[in-house]
Design a protein around this motif. Structure first.
Motif, PDB file in Angstrom:
ATOM      1  N   GLY A 137       0.803  -1.211   0.000  1.00 44.32           N
ATOM      2  CA  GLY A 137       0.000   0.000   0.000  1.00 44.32           C
ATOM      3  C   GLY A 137       0.841   1.267   0.000  1.00 44.32           C
ATOM      4  N   LEU A 138       2.013   1.203  -0.609  1.00 38.80           N
ATOM      5  CA  LEU A 138       2.919   2.345  -0.648  1.00 38.80           C
ATOM      6  C   LEU A 138       2.900   3.007  -2.021  1.00 38.80           C
ATOM      7  N   LEU A 139       3.348   4.244  -2.073  1.00 45.89           N
ATOM      8  CA  LEU A 139       3.500   4.980  -3.335  1.00 45.89           C
ATOM      9  C   LEU A 139       4.942   5.415  -3.493  1.00 45.89           C
ATOM     10  N   TRP A 140       5.431   5.329  -4.722  1.00 45.05           N
ATOM     11  CA  TRP A 140       6.799   5.711  -5.082  1.00 45.05           C
ATOM     12  C   TRP A 140       6.719   7.038  -5.816  1.00 45.05           C
ATOM     13  N   HIS A 141       7.409   8.056  -5.289  1.00 46.19           N
ATOM     14  CA  HIS A 141       7.372   9.397  -5.866  1.00 46.19           C
ATOM     15  C   HIS A 141       8.784   9.893  -6.160  1.00 46.19           C
ATOM     16  N   LEU A 147      10.973   9.219  -2.937  1.00 46.65           N
ATOM     17  CA  LEU A 147      10.281   9.074  -1.671  1.00 46.65           C
ATOM     18  C   LEU A 147       9.289   7.932  -1.779  1.00 46.65           C
ATOM     19  N   VAL A 148       9.257   7.061  -0.785  1.00 46.28           N
ATOM     20  CA  VAL A 148       8.267   5.991  -0.715  1.00 46.28           C
ATOM     21  C   VAL A 148       7.473   6.211   0.566  1.00 46.28           C
ATOM     22  N   CYS A 149       6.154   6.367   0.420  1.00 44.58           N
ATOM     23  CA  CYS A 149       5.304   6.612   1.592  1.00 44.58           C
ATOM     24  C   CYS A 149       3.994   5.852   1.444  1.00 44.58           C
ATOM     25  N   GLU A 150       3.257   5.794   2.548  1.00 41.70           N
ATOM     26  CA  GLU A 150       1.939   5.178   2.503  1.00 41.70           C
ATOM     27  C   GLU A 150       1.012   6.095   1.719  1.00 41.70           C
ATOM     28  N   ALA A 151       0.114   5.498   0.969  1.00 41.35           N
ATOM     29  CA  ALA A 151      -0.776   6.277   0.106  1.00 41.35           C
ATOM     30  C   ALA A 151      -1.546   7.325   0.891  1.00 41.35           C
ATOM     31  N   GLY A 152      -2.024   6.992   2.074  1.00 40.38           N
ATOM     32  CA  GLY A 152      -2.800   7.923   2.873  1.00 40.38           C
ATOM     33  C   GLY A 152      -1.992   9.087   3.432  1.00 40.38           C
ATOM     34  N   ASP A 153      -0.677   8.962   3.458  1.00 39.29           N
ATOM     35  CA  ASP A 153       0.187  10.016   4.001  1.00 39.29           C
ATOM     36  C   ASP A 153       0.703  10.969   2.933  1.00 39.29           C
TER      37      ASP A 153
END
Length: 184
Positions: free
Chosen positions: A22-26, A69-75
């Motif tokens: 459930g992470l996003l890569w930006h 940056l890799v973070c949780e989608a909700g964050d």
């Protein structure tokens, strides 16, 4: 002069594999001429806003630094406001839309030799044609960024390639018998 440690064992040991989904890569392109302004902007972040799982940077070309940056989608929205351009205006395309990813990470007793561990890991992934978005080493930990949904299967694959030591109940001996003095 650089000293490189080389470690080899037939099956490499690790302490286990952790998976985060459930992470996003930006990825973010930062003009090197604005690096100081970006640093000041990020120093303004509250601890509560530092909701990313990992971050790394590399020089992209002679004028830009690529920060990922890799973070949780909700964050993401909470983090994103700090990643806007410090000179104002819009992002000018510097912040790419997030790509859903999984993160698999692991460490082990001999991971000071990350070159050998990474080679072993890449070969295990290549045999099964596992696509890899990115790989990052930090101290004795290796992080693998994978397309979303691939984390659990990758953990299973790597668990079969590496050795994960376990303890056996009742297998501990007291120190005296372990030292060989005959007392127990």
């Amino acid at each position: 002069m650089e000293t490189i440690a080389v470690y080899w064992e037939p099956i490499i040991r690790t302490y286990g594999f952790q998976v985060q989904q459930g992470l996003l890569w930006h990825p973010l392109r930062i003009p090197l001429c604005l690096l100081g302004a970006w640093a000041r902007r990020l120093q303004e972040m509250d601890v509560a806003d530092m909701a990313f799982r990992m971050v790394w940077a590399q020089v992209e070309d002679s004028d830009h630094l690529k920060v990922t940056l890799v973070c949780e989608a909700g964050d993401w929205e909470r983090v994103r406001r700090h990643w806007r351009s410090p000179e104002g205006g819009d992002d000018n395309g510097r912040i790419a839309s997030g790509m859903p990813v999984d993160l698999v990470f692991f460490h082990g007793p001999h991971f000071g030799d990350r070159y050998g561990i990474m080679d072993f890991t890449y070969k295990a992934l290549a045999r099964e044609k596992v696509p890899l978005v990115a790989a990052v080493c930090s101290a004795a930990t290796i992080y693998l960024v994978l397309p979303a949904g691939m984390g659990p299967d990758t953990r299973t694959l790597l668990s079969g390639a590496f050795e994960i030591p376990t303890t056996v109940p009742g297998a501990r001996r007291n120190k005296a018998s372990a030292d060989g003095d005959g007392r127990s």
